[in-house]
Design an enzyme around this catalytic site. Sequence first.
Site, PDB file in Angstrom:
ATOM      1  N   ASP A   1      16.882  -9.338   6.186  1.00 14.37           N
ATOM      2  CA  ASP A   1      16.077  -8.187   5.776  1.00 14.37           C
ATOM      3  C   ASP A   1      14.685  -8.335   6.392  1.00 14.37           C
ATOM      4  OD1 ASP A   1      14.580  -6.250   4.425  1.00 14.37           O
ATOM      5  OD2 ASP A   1      15.702  -6.497   2.574  1.00 14.37           O
TER       6      ASP A   1
ATOM      7  N   HIS B   1      18.344  -4.723   5.298  1.00 14.79           N
ATOM      8  CA  HIS B   1      17.718  -4.157   4.104  1.00 14.79           C
ATOM      9  C   HIS B   1      18.513  -3.033   3.450  1.00 14.79           C
ATOM     10  CE1 HIS B   1      14.365  -3.145   1.470  1.00 14.79           C
ATOM     11  NE2 HIS B   1      14.406  -1.887   1.884  1.00 14.79           N
TER      12      HIS B   1
END
Length: 323
Positions: free
Chosen positions: A265, A293
């Site tokens: 992420d 993400h």
Amino acid sequence: MQTLFPEIKPYARHELAVEAPHVLYVDESGSPDGLPVVFIHGGPGAGCDAASRRYFDPNLYRIVTFDQRGCGRSTPHASLENNTTWHLVADLERIREHLGIDKWVLFGGSWGSTLSLAYAQSHPERVHALILRGIFLCRPQEIHWFYQEGASRLFPDYWQDYLAPIPQDERGNLVEAFYKRLTGPDQIAQMHAAKAWSTWEGRTATLRPNPLVVDRFSEPQRALSIARIECHYFINDAFLEPDQLLRDMHKIAHLPGIIVHGRYDVVCPLDNAWALHQAWPNSELQIIRDAGHAASEVGIADALVRAANQVARNLLDLPPEDA
């Protein structure tokens, strides 16, 4: 791998007036007598969509989705007036009371994890459990990493497009420079800045390039609400005291939680989730090894569906799925 549940239509829709000028869009789907869960979307400013309902078994859950102030189907669009974290916390309480819900499960990703924590710490007696994804604690170092320097080193090509609306002499504080344009009177400059800001987020949200995610973020109306509202929150430190969410974890230490976070992420790095997990012994941290993400990534979607099933079965005292 678990996939999302099939698309379902809401069985009820509500328009809920809060402080002027805001009217919130709220809908309910699934089972009216099921375990209440509220989907708390990201951004701030992104809004919900049909996929927001699909992480939950509609036979087990009463699913509440809503668009936060200024975005999605809530009105007025992209409004910053009376729009702070604590207004949104109050909105959640207003929705809960309006729907006659005593306690509910909080399901929030990215900014939705921020707002979920802020709400739970304010109203712990109203929360059964939390399912959080892509942890964002809104600390200054997190804003600096993504909007000033850090993620820029991983995506220098995308970063140049993000920088494009900002003159060289204003790049020492990019959030401030974008805020000036996003709140200024020049609508062309405002939209140019909004698309640059939001497209940067869309391009970096997934481990593998996903044009559908980029298109969603760069759609003009969505880009405007995301950029204006995010920048408004971030220039004001999300209306939080320093390290407030971690500092106040003792208020919800008793609540169970599942944290789902992609190892790669870039928008909200994994150390955010790690810090939250360390401050919350009653949480389970699931690190998804091949994800970034976005909730739409296969590994994250799988983990979120499984987490929602697990929480429902625990709270409803049902046998495990594989029993």
